[in-house]
Design an enzyme around this catalytic site. Structure first.
Site, PDB file in Angstrom:
ATOM      1  N   THR A  21      14.425  -6.874  -8.827  1.00  0.00           N
ATOM      2  CA  THR A  21      14.638  -7.209  -7.466  1.00  0.00           C
ATOM      3  C   THR A  21      15.827  -7.971  -7.327  1.00  0.00           C
ATOM      4  O   THR A  21      16.668  -8.614  -8.120  1.00  0.00           O
ATOM      5  CB  THR A  21      13.710  -7.949  -6.743  1.00  0.00           C
ATOM      6  OG1 THR A  21      13.666  -8.062  -5.343  1.00  0.00           O
ATOM      7  CG2 THR A  21      13.319  -9.445  -7.445  1.00  0.00           C
ATOM      8  N   ASP A  52       6.592  -3.186  -5.157  1.00  0.00           N
ATOM      9  CA  ASP A  52       6.612  -2.425  -3.757  1.00  0.00           C
ATOM     10  C   ASP A  52       5.528  -2.686  -2.996  1.00  0.00           C
ATOM     11  O   ASP A  52       4.393  -2.922  -3.264  1.00  0.00           O
ATOM     12  CB  ASP A  52       6.720  -0.650  -4.266  1.00  0.00           C
ATOM     13  CG  ASP A  52       7.412  -0.178  -2.864  1.00  0.00           C
ATOM     14  OD1 ASP A  52       8.334  -0.663  -2.722  1.00  0.00           O
ATOM     15  OD2 ASP A  52       6.725   0.806  -2.457  1.00  0.00           O
ATOM     16  N   GLY A  74       9.927 -10.644   7.390  1.00  0.00           N
ATOM     17  CA  GLY A  74       9.512  -9.188   8.035  1.00  0.00           C
ATOM     18  C   GLY A  74       8.562  -9.165   8.974  1.00  0.00           C
ATOM     19  O   GLY A  74       8.631  -9.696   9.882  1.00  0.00           O
ATOM     20  N   TYR A  75       7.393  -8.457   8.675  1.00  0.00           N
ATOM     21  CA  TYR A  75       6.273  -8.189   9.556  1.00  0.00           C
ATOM     22  C   TYR A  75       5.460  -9.536   9.997  1.00  0.00           C
ATOM     23  O   TYR A  75       4.296  -9.522  10.568  1.00  0.00           O
ATOM     24  CB  TYR A  75       5.512  -7.066   9.475  1.00  0.00           C
ATOM     25  CG  TYR A  75       6.436  -5.851   9.212  1.00  0.00           C
ATOM     26  CD1 TYR A  75       7.048  -5.457  10.496  1.00  0.00           C
ATOM     27  CD2 TYR A  75       6.727  -5.230   8.052  1.00  0.00           C
ATOM     28  CE1 TYR A  75       7.951  -4.013  10.405  1.00  0.00           C
ATOM     29  CE2 TYR A  75       7.649  -4.064   8.176  1.00  0.00           C
ATOM     30  CZ  TYR A  75       8.041  -3.509   9.238  1.00  0.00           C
ATOM     31  OH  TYR A  75       8.721  -2.300   9.093  1.00  0.00           O
TER      32      TYR A  75
HETATM   33  P1  IMP Z   1      10.030  -3.888  -0.804  1.00  0.00           P
HETATM   34  O1  IMP Z   1       8.659  -4.067  -1.373  1.00  0.00           O
HETATM   35  O2  IMP Z   1      10.903  -4.871  -1.048  1.00  0.00           O
HETATM   36  O3  IMP Z   1      10.490  -2.445  -0.752  1.00  0.00           O
HETATM   37  O4  IMP Z   1       9.853  -4.133   0.851  1.00  0.00           O
HETATM   38  C1  IMP Z   1       8.736  -4.165   1.656  1.00  0.00           C
HETATM   39  C2  IMP Z   1       8.918  -4.321   3.202  1.00  0.00           C
HETATM   40  O5  IMP Z   1       7.373  -4.592   3.595  1.00  0.00           O
HETATM   41  C3  IMP Z   1       9.565  -5.722   3.544  1.00  0.00           C
HETATM   42  O6  IMP Z   1      10.935  -5.394   3.489  1.00  0.00           O
HETATM   43  C4  IMP Z   1       8.808  -6.087   4.620  1.00  0.00           C
HETATM   44  O7  IMP Z   1       9.259  -5.477   5.737  1.00  0.00           O
HETATM   45  C5  IMP Z   1       7.457  -5.582   4.311  1.00  0.00           C
HETATM   46  N1  IMP Z   1       6.609  -6.596   3.713  1.00  0.00           N
HETATM   47  C6  IMP Z   1       6.369  -6.777   2.446  1.00  0.00           C
HETATM   48  N2  IMP Z   1       5.657  -7.961   2.159  1.00  0.00           N
HETATM   49  C7  IMP Z   1       5.487  -8.638   3.368  1.00  0.00           C
HETATM   50  C8  IMP Z   1       5.182  -9.857   3.639  1.00  0.00           C
HETATM   51  O8  IMP Z   1       4.631 -10.899   2.949  1.00  0.00           O
HETATM   52  N3  IMP Z   1       5.327 -10.446   4.990  1.00  0.00           N
HETATM   53  C9  IMP Z   1       6.199  -9.824   5.833  1.00  0.00           C
HETATM   54  N4  IMP Z   1       6.774  -8.397   5.453  1.00  0.00           N
HETATM   55  C10 IMP Z   1       6.328  -7.768   4.482  1.00  0.00           C
END
Ligand code: IMP
Length: 201
Positions: A9, A71, A155-156
């Site tokens: 990451t 992911d 994020g969310y």
């Molecule tokens: P990745 O796993 O880095 O590809 O991204 C997953 C995406 O999901 C993030 O950019 C957030 O938009 C969302 N996400 C994953 N985990 C969380 C969390 O714990 N809080 C809020 N958003 C999340």
């Protein structure tokens, strides 16, 4: 080589959380940057599992070392699981989460509480130099709120409401969020599997 684990990451927030949880493995966990690796990995899988495996495998093949990757994303039942594996890319990678969150609230306008169910999902994958792959999955159930609430998290989080705690994951202290979160759960399961691997001959 069993003298370190590389986590695939570039996200420093995630790295901090991961180092904290894996601390008692007594083996250094390093980021791609710390390991001096720059690689563009195309996440073209059809599931969280596939994407996590793609990332972990890519780094393990490149280095000949054990690599971990995750992911994650948000699944909203009323929207048939959207944004799901596209959570980071939803409405464009560079769009602010304030806009993404407002859009999701709008799409759920008029939808009653009981139909606003959602979950965060996280899949962790470990890829070993001998080709073995392990995955673990963690989830946290909640509901999509009616407005953004809270200043922690990312994020969310501001729209992910936990009825049991009467707050969003953005209103939780980081330690509490780690205890309850999809990522924390997947990572603690992975830690147990890594302990077994470290004991192998
Ligand atoms: P990745 O796993 O880095 O590809 O991204 C997953 C995406 O999901 C993030 O950019 C957030 O938009 C969302 N996400 C994953 N985990 C969380 C969390 O714990 N809080 C809020 N958003 C999340």
């Amino acid at each position: 080589m069993r003298d370190r684990i590389i986590f695939a990451t570039g996200n420093m927030g995630k790295m901090k959380e991961i180092k904290m949880i894996l601390e008692d493995l007594n083996i250094p966990v390093v980021s791609m940057k710390e390991a001096g690796i720059t690689a563009e990995i195309v996440e073209d899988g059809k599931s969280f599992e596939e994407n996590a495996i793609i990332k972990a495998k890519a780094i393990s093949s490149l280095t000949g070392e054990v690599a971990l990757a995750d992911d994650s994303g948000l699944e909203i039942d009323y929207l048939n699981g959207e944004p799901g594996i596209y959570s980071a890319r939803y409405m464009g990678e560079d769009t602010s989460y304030h806009i993404k969150n407002a859009n999701l609230i709008k799409r759920l306008e008029g939808v009653p509480d009981e139909e606003r169910t959602a979950r965060f999902v996280c899949v962790m994958a470990a890829a070993f130099p001998d080709g073995r792959i392990i995955t673990t999955r963690g989830t946290i159930e909640g509901r999509i709120g009616y407005e953004e609430r809270g200043k922690n998290g990312f994020g969310y989080d501001p729209i992910f409401y936990l009825p049991e705690y009467q707050c969003t994951t953005s209103e939780l202290e980081l330690e509490k969020k780690n205890e309850l979160s999809h990522r924390g759960k997947a990572l603690r399961q992975m830690k147990e599997r890594l302990k077994e691997w470290l004991k192998e001959e």
